[in-house]
Design a protein around this motif. Structure first.
Motif, PDB file in Angstrom:
ATOM      1  N   THR A   7      15.977  15.501  27.461  1.00  0.00           N
ATOM      2  CA  THR A   7      15.535  15.836  28.811  1.00  0.00           C
ATOM      3  C   THR A   7      14.066  15.469  28.950  1.00  0.00           C
ATOM      4  O   THR A   7      13.355  15.295  27.947  1.00  0.00           O
ATOM      5  N   ARG A  55      11.278  16.866  31.839  1.00  0.00           N
ATOM      6  CA  ARG A  55      11.135  17.690  33.030  1.00  0.00           C
ATOM      7  C   ARG A  55       9.758  17.535  33.679  1.00  0.00           C
ATOM      8  O   ARG A  55       8.731  17.524  32.991  1.00  0.00           O
ATOM      9  N   GLU A  76      17.126  25.940  32.987  1.00  0.00           N
ATOM     10  CA  GLU A  76      18.355  25.567  33.694  1.00  0.00           C
ATOM     11  C   GLU A  76      18.694  26.629  34.741  1.00  0.00           C
ATOM     12  O   GLU A  76      19.748  27.247  34.716  1.00  0.00           O
ATOM     13  N   SER A 132      14.292  17.080  36.595  1.00  0.00           N
ATOM     14  CA  SER A 132      14.295  15.986  35.633  1.00  0.00           C
ATOM     15  C   SER A 132      13.633  14.772  36.247  1.00  0.00           C
ATOM     16  O   SER A 132      13.844  14.470  37.437  1.00  0.00           O
ATOM     17  N   GLU A 187      25.698  17.352  37.263  1.00  0.00           N
ATOM     18  CA  GLU A 187      24.742  16.288  36.971  1.00  0.00           C
ATOM     19  C   GLU A 187      25.335  14.895  37.184  1.00  0.00           C
ATOM     20  O   GLU A 187      24.617  13.894  37.073  1.00  0.00           O
ATOM     21  N   ALA A 211      21.342  15.280  33.327  1.00  0.00           N
ATOM     22  CA  ALA A 211      21.480  15.656  31.918  1.00  0.00           C
ATOM     23  C   ALA A 211      22.771  15.084  31.334  1.00  0.00           C
ATOM     24  O   ALA A 211      23.829  15.132  31.974  1.00  0.00           O
TER      25      ALA A 211
END
Length: 458
Positions: free
Chosen positions: A66, A68, A87, A99, A152, A159
């Protein structure tokens, strides 16, 4: 009569064949015994995920990651949260982050075998694992899989979990690196499963795994945008293939095993009318392998269908995300052999008339030294994606109309944001330093396993 050759060549029965080998794993696990399993790679930094002394063979890669971007201060400091990302839906007010939609193209993976000074594998992390356009999408094939949560699916920067099962043999050394060329901290969970062998692979037989990402944005099409695909005016002969898009070009001896292919088609008609042409060794014209269309190379027909088979298929279909298509083709049961050189090409529209955004990752095995593989800068790798700019409150006139309470709340938010980001940056720095130490420990751990394996054979 020996059955070794039969057993060694069969996927399901190879486990029943006795071999002198030792299986091991390098992973991102928290070696303090806690649960901070993700490695942190800060912007501009490179992490050595594995550095293994051979001979051996990498058998499996599992990656989850990930990256962020903090949009506003959260109510839970990262230094007290114990997780790599929040999350929690932004609408709940507990956090405000997202993201990076482009990070699958900003972060690159590199692999080096034996004495190679330049990488034998270099690609954006997403495209290496068949995630095109930095857009997450579920798919399964024999060598690669991508697993995405429903929430997603088809999101830029969504993700995803990656798997690669292609064997990657080496005699002296295997090194795998992740380089973060983005602006934000990158988190990497990973397994690198491998096996050690007591003796080197025969130098006359071993081929080394390679992968390389390329892009043309746009392709060098000769027709204007309003010239329809398959119209009479596109019927121009292509009798040399020189203007084709190049998927792979290399010298040496080896085996081409396939590619993934991402296209953003701007015209709104059909992107896939171009033929595949594969020039092998001393080919001039015609090439050893000449096809009949883009969808035909990816072993579909009448356009591309919404399916994913073991050796071919669609990952993103243009009917689901208009204009975007991601496809793959694996030459594993039908490998393309070459003895001195190979050039794998595909027309972008019949006779190369289309100007579209194309990118590919080619996969092949070959002798060393391999070609010098390079990758474009971040700016030239970013995906084409729709972007909406919100209205700005930076206008001084707007600020003058605010009440004192409104101004106070904005200042309060700015102060809280600074404190939140400062806390997170300190947390990231600690995690980054811990990741560097784990990399060193993993290298030493791999050496201990190798020594124990070799000592057991004495």
């Amino acid at each position: 009569m020996s059955t070794s050759a039969f057993l060694d060549g069969d996927l399901l029965s190879s486990a029943a064949q006795r071999k002198t080998a030792r299986t091991a794993r390098i992973s991102s696990w928290d070696q303090t015994g806690l649960n901070e399993d993700a490695w942190v790679v800060l912007p501009g930094k490179t992490a050595v995920l594995a550095d293994i002394e051979g001979p051996g063979k990498i058998t499996h890669l599992w990656f989850v990651q990930t990256c962020r971007r903090i949009l506003g201060p959260g109510l839970i400091p990262y230094s007290k949260s114990g997780v790599a990302m929040m999350e929690i839906h932004n609408a709940l007010g507990l956090n405000y982050e997202e993201s990076d939609p482009d990070y699958y193209r900003k972060v690159i993976i590199k692999m080096y075998w034996d004495d190679s000074e330049t990488p034998n594998v270099v690609a954006p992390i997403g495209d290496f694992f068949c995630l095109g356009h930095s857009m997450a999408a579920n798919f399964q094939s024999l060598p690669f899989t991508v697993s995405v949560k429903p929430s997603e699916e088809k999101k830029f920067g969504g993700a995803a979990a990656f798997n690669c099962y292609l064997p990657m043999p080496f005699n002296k050394r295997a090194r795998i690196e992740i380089e973060n060329q983005g602006e934000d901290a990158y988190f990497q969970y990973f397994y690198i499963d491998y096996e050690l062998r007591p003796a080197a692979f025969d130098p006359n037989e071993i081929l080394y795994f390679h992968a390389h990402w390329r892009r043309e944005n746009p392709t060098n099409g000769w027709a204007p945008d309003n010239m329809q695909t398959n119209s009479l005016e596109t019927q121009v002969p292509n009798l040399d293939g020189k203007g084709n898009y190049t998927i792979l070009e290399t010298t040496g001896s080896g085996t081409y095993i396939g590619c993934n292919h991402s296209v953003l088609h701007f015209q709104g008609t059909w992107w896939g009318e171009g033929d595949d042409m594969i020039f092998i060794d001393d080919d001039e014209w015609p090439p050893s392998m000449h096809g009949t269309g883009g969808e035909d190379y990816f072993t579909q027909g009448w356009g591309m269908q919404k399916n994913a088979y073991p050796f071919c298929g669609t990952i993103i279909h243009e009917e689901d995300v208009p204009g975007y298509q991601v496809s793959y083709r694996w030459h594993l049961p039908d490998p393309v052999r070459f003895n001195s050189k190979i050039k794998v090409t595909l027309e972008h529209g019949h006779a190369n008339h289309l100007r579209d955004d194309w990118s590919t990752t080619a996969y092949w095995y070959q002798t060393l030294p391999g070609p010098r593989l390079e990758i474009p800068s971040v700016a030239l790798r970013l995906p084409n994606r729709p972007q909406v700019q919100p209205p700005s409150l930076a206008d001084p006139q707007t600020r003058r109309n605010l009440s004192e309470l409104q101004k106070e709340k904005i200042e309060q938010r700015d102060e809280r944001m600074k404190a939140f980001v400062d806390d997170r940056n300190q947390w990231l720095e600690r995690r980054s330093l811990a990741s560097v130490e784990r990399s060193k420990l993993n290298i030493e751990h791999a050496k201990k396993i190798r020594k124990a394996f070799l000592d057991s054979l004495k």
